[in-house]
Write a protein that holds these residues in place. Structure first.
Motif, PDB file in Angstrom:
ATOM      1  N   CYS A   1       0.852  -1.183   0.000  1.00  0.00           N
ATOM      2  CA  CYS A   1       0.000   0.000   0.000  1.00  0.00           C
ATOM      3  C   CYS A   1       0.893   1.240   0.000  1.00  0.00           C
ATOM      4  CB  CYS A   1      -0.846  -0.048   1.273  1.00  0.00           C
ATOM      5  SG  CYS A   1      -1.956   1.336   1.514  1.00  0.00           S
ATOM      6  N   ALA A   2       0.461   2.296  -0.667  1.00  0.00           N
ATOM      7  CA  ALA A   2       1.203   3.562  -0.631  1.00  0.00           C
ATOM      8  C   ALA A   2       0.453   4.555   0.259  1.00  0.00           C
ATOM      9  CB  ALA A   2       1.350   4.130  -2.031  1.00  0.00           C
ATOM     10  N   ILE A   3       1.196   5.202   1.146  1.00  0.00           N
ATOM     11  CA  ILE A   3       0.603   6.195   2.044  1.00  0.00           C
ATOM     12  C   ILE A   3       1.143   7.567   1.646  1.00  0.00           C
ATOM     13  CG2 ILE A   3       0.298   6.923   4.445  1.00  0.00           C
ATOM     14  CD1 ILE A   3      -0.743   4.111   4.057  1.00  0.00           C
ATOM     15  N   ALA A   4       0.276   8.406   1.101  1.00  0.00           N
ATOM     16  CA  ALA A   4       0.685   9.749   0.663  1.00  0.00           C
ATOM     17  C   ALA A   4      -0.007  10.783   1.542  1.00  0.00           C
ATOM     18  CB  ALA A   4       0.320   9.955  -0.805  1.00  0.00           C
ATOM     19  N   LEU A   5       0.764  11.380   2.442  1.00  0.00           N
ATOM     20  CA  LEU A   5       0.226  12.402   3.345  1.00  0.00           C
ATOM     21  C   LEU A   5       0.436  13.767   2.712  1.00  0.00           C
ATOM     22  CD1 LEU A   5       1.816  10.980   6.635  1.00  0.00           C
ATOM     23  CD2 LEU A   5      -0.493  10.554   5.753  1.00  0.00           C
ATOM     24  N   SER A   6      -0.625  14.564   2.645  1.00  0.00           N
ATOM     25  CA  SER A   6      -0.480  15.884   2.037  1.00  0.00           C
ATOM     26  C   SER A   6      -1.100  16.951   2.927  1.00  0.00           C
ATOM     27  CB  SER A   6      -1.101  15.907   0.638  1.00  0.00           C
ATOM     28  OG  SER A   6      -2.489  15.683   0.683  1.00  0.00           O
ATOM     29  N   PHE A   7      -0.461  18.121   2.900  1.00  0.00           N
ATOM     30  CA  PHE A   7      -0.887  19.236   3.743  1.00  0.00           C
ATOM     31  C   PHE A   7      -1.033  20.479   2.874  1.00  0.00           C
ATOM     32  CE2 PHE A   7       1.471  16.166   6.174  1.00  0.00           C
ATOM     33  CZ  PHE A   7       0.591  15.908   7.208  1.00  0.00           C
ATOM     34  N   ASP A   8      -2.223  21.023   2.842  1.00  0.00           N
ATOM     35  CA  ASP A   8      -2.466  22.244   2.083  1.00  0.00           C
ATOM     36  C   ASP A   8      -2.267  23.426   3.031  1.00  0.00           C
ATOM     37  OD1 ASP A   8      -3.069  20.420   0.169  1.00  0.00           O
ATOM     38  OD2 ASP A   8      -5.176  20.957  -0.049  1.00  0.00           O
TER      39      ASP A   8
ATOM     40  N   PRO B   1       8.029  10.985   4.943  1.00  0.00           N
ATOM     41  CA  PRO B   1       7.945  12.195   4.120  1.00  0.00           C
ATOM     42  C   PRO B   1       6.491  12.563   3.831  1.00  0.00           C
ATOM     43  CG  PRO B   1       8.303  10.306   2.707  1.00  0.00           C
ATOM     44  CD  PRO B   1       8.219   9.780   4.122  1.00  0.00           C
ATOM     45  N   ALA B   2       6.290  13.802   3.388  1.00  0.00           N
ATOM     46  CA  ALA B   2       4.943  14.251   3.042  1.00  0.00           C
ATOM     47  C   ALA B   2       5.043  15.323   1.961  1.00  0.00           C
ATOM     48  CB  ALA B   2       4.228  14.789   4.270  1.00  0.00           C
ATOM     49  N   SER B   3       3.882  15.714   1.452  1.00  0.00           N
ATOM     50  CA  SER B   3       3.821  16.766   0.436  1.00  0.00           C
ATOM     51  C   SER B   3       3.068  17.963   1.001  1.00  0.00           C
ATOM     52  CB  SER B   3       3.101  16.258  -0.815  1.00  0.00           C
ATOM     53  OG  SER B   3       3.786  15.133  -1.343  1.00  0.00           O
TER      54      SER B   3
ATOM     55  N   ILE C   1     -13.732  12.880   1.547  1.00  0.00           N
ATOM     56  CA  ILE C   1     -13.796  11.845   2.592  1.00  0.00           C
ATOM     57  C   ILE C   1     -12.479  11.796   3.364  1.00  0.00           C
ATOM     58  CG2 ILE C   1     -14.036   9.359   3.019  1.00  0.00           C
ATOM     59  CD1 ILE C   1     -15.561   9.242   0.283  1.00  0.00           C
ATOM     60  N   ARG C   2     -11.381  11.946   2.610  1.00  0.00           N
ATOM     61  CA  ARG C   2     -10.041  11.879   3.223  1.00  0.00           C
ATOM     62  C   ARG C   2      -9.435  13.268   3.376  1.00  0.00           C
ATOM     63  NH1 ARG C   2     -10.208   8.370  -0.912  1.00  0.00           N
ATOM     64  NH2 ARG C   2      -8.892   9.779  -2.126  1.00  0.00           N
ATOM     65  N   ASP C   3     -10.256  14.212   3.777  1.00  0.00           N
ATOM     66  CA  ASP C   3      -9.842  15.611   3.951  1.00  0.00           C
ATOM     67  C   ASP C   3     -10.379  16.065   5.308  1.00  0.00           C
ATOM     68  OD1 ASP C   3      -9.467  18.349   3.870  1.00  0.00           O
ATOM     69  OD2 ASP C   3     -10.596  18.664   2.015  1.00  0.00           O
TER      70      ASP C   3
ATOM     71  N   LEU D   1      -4.147  11.229   1.859  1.00  0.00           N
ATOM     72  CA  LEU D   1      -4.822  12.019   2.884  1.00  0.00           C
ATOM     73  C   LEU D   1      -4.501  13.502   2.696  1.00  0.00           C
ATOM     74  CD1 LEU D   1      -6.512  11.815   5.554  1.00  0.00           C
ATOM     75  CD2 LEU D   1      -4.332  11.771   6.782  1.00  0.00           C
ATOM     76  N   THR D   2      -5.514  14.353   2.837  1.00  0.00           N
ATOM     77  CA  THR D   2      -5.318  15.798   2.763  1.00  0.00           C
ATOM     78  C   THR D   2      -5.668  16.429   4.106  1.00  0.00           C
ATOM     79  OG1 THR D   2      -5.904  15.838   0.420  1.00  0.00           O
ATOM     80  CG2 THR D   2      -6.022  17.932   1.609  1.00  0.00           C
TER      81      THR D   2
END
Ligand SMILES: [Zn+2]
Length: 328
Positions: free
Chosen positions: A70-77, A119-121, A238-240, A282-283
């Motif tokens: 599974c890939a976990i991509a965490l993102s922060f706006d 890491p995250a974006s 949903i993932r925000d 996730l956002t």
């Protein structure tokens, strides 16, 4: 309910300036559409609309790096002050809510990511980056990705095409200077991907977008039936964090979801992504999720993924690159 009726029902412009502007949006609601009302449109008209930025081939890879499941991509706006600024709202109180994202939100998030070693974006509106240049430099220096997120959190679908292009190009320049590296991807503000956005992304030569929602996993965007090479990494509300927690004082819409309920939804999404061998994207927003009672949700999401094992934590750029390479 029609958009106009909905806006009236919830109280008009005071409730949501974005929706109020969308009411005027020629792309959504133009009574002067050359082909008449939607129910009068000939087939080529609605096909042209649906084909503009369509999900093409799936880019879900057969395997993730290191044999991960599974890939976990965490993102922060990192919107910070740009939400009230976008609305020409000069209220010091609402500006201060944005500054909280810089003073408390990002430091807490950075510390948590460092503790877990993942890491995250981070997606920055250019104005947010210019307000807090040291934050952008620090986040980039710590190995996180910096991505484009508009100029001042403007709504693209309300802009002339040339204005959207100019703002996006200038935003890319600002972030390149601060982060020391050209951004590889974009997330349109409010995921407001306009009819012009795909052309701008291609002109900028970006690797990926993260605004469209036709899938759970990565896919290639097609324009008018033709592959573009642009990778889409789909977000979803949903993932925000914002639909569950974003409080607006002068609004009838005041979600105040318990952190435990938000965690339950996020973990259900993560577990299903793991079962399917897919992407969990996730956002979150530093000014929303950075609060003392909420930061634990992020901590538990990361810990949950680690406990499951075989999860690959990656930036969106890394995910997009891997998916594109695997697809050939
Ligand atoms: Zn945003």
């Amino acid at each position: 309910m029609r958009r106009r009726d909905f806006i009236a029902a919830v109280g008009g412009a005071a409730v949501c300036p974005l929706l109020a502007r969308a009411q005027q949006n020629p792309q959504m609601n133009d009574p002067r559409h050359p082909d008449g009302k939607p129910w009068q449109w000939p087939e080529p008209t609605w096909r042209r609309i649906t084909d503009r930025a369509r999900a093409g081939r799936s880019l879900r890879p057969a395997t993730w790096p290191g044999g991960a499941r599974c890939a976990i991509a965490l993102s922060f706006d990192a919107d910070h002050d740009t939400i009230p600024l976008r609305d020409a709202d000069e209220s010091p109180m609402r500006i201060s809510q944005g500054q909280y994202g810089n003073r408390q939100g990002v430091p807490r998030i950075r510390a948590l990511l460092a503790r877990h070693g993942v890491p995250a974006s981070f997606f920055y509106p250019a104005v947010s980056a210019l307000l807090y240049p040291d934050e952008v430099r620090t986040v980039a220096h710590e190995g996180h990705e910096i991505g484009i997120h508009s100029w001042i959190h403007e709504a693209n679908t309300t802009l002339p095409a040339e204005a959207e292009r100019d703002l996006t190009f200038r935003a890319a320049e600002v972030l390149e200077k601060l982060a020391g590296r050209r951004p590889a991807g974009i997330r349109t503000a409010s995921w407001d991907f306009s009819v012009s956005t795909l052309g701008i992304i291609r002109e900028l030569g970006l690797l990926y977008d993260s605004s469209l929602m036709a899938d759970d996993d990565a896919y290639e965007i097609e324009a008018d039936g033709q592959p573009t090479g642009v990778v889409e990494l789909p977000p979803e509300w949903i993932r925000d964090d914002s639909p569950y927690w974003n409080f607006v004082r002068f609004s009838t819409l005041r979600p105040y979801t318990p952190p435990s309920a938000v965690l339950e939804i996020f973990l259900a999404e993560l577990d299903a992504a793991w079962e399917e061998g897919g992407l969990f994207l996730l956002t979150m927003h530093p000014h929303i999720s950075g609060h003392r009672s909420r930061i634990g949700v992020l901590d538990r999401v990361i810990q949950h993924a680690k406990n499951k094992s075989a999860c690959w934590f990656a930036t969106l750029e890394q995910v997009a690159r891997w998916c594109k390479e695997q697809a050939g």
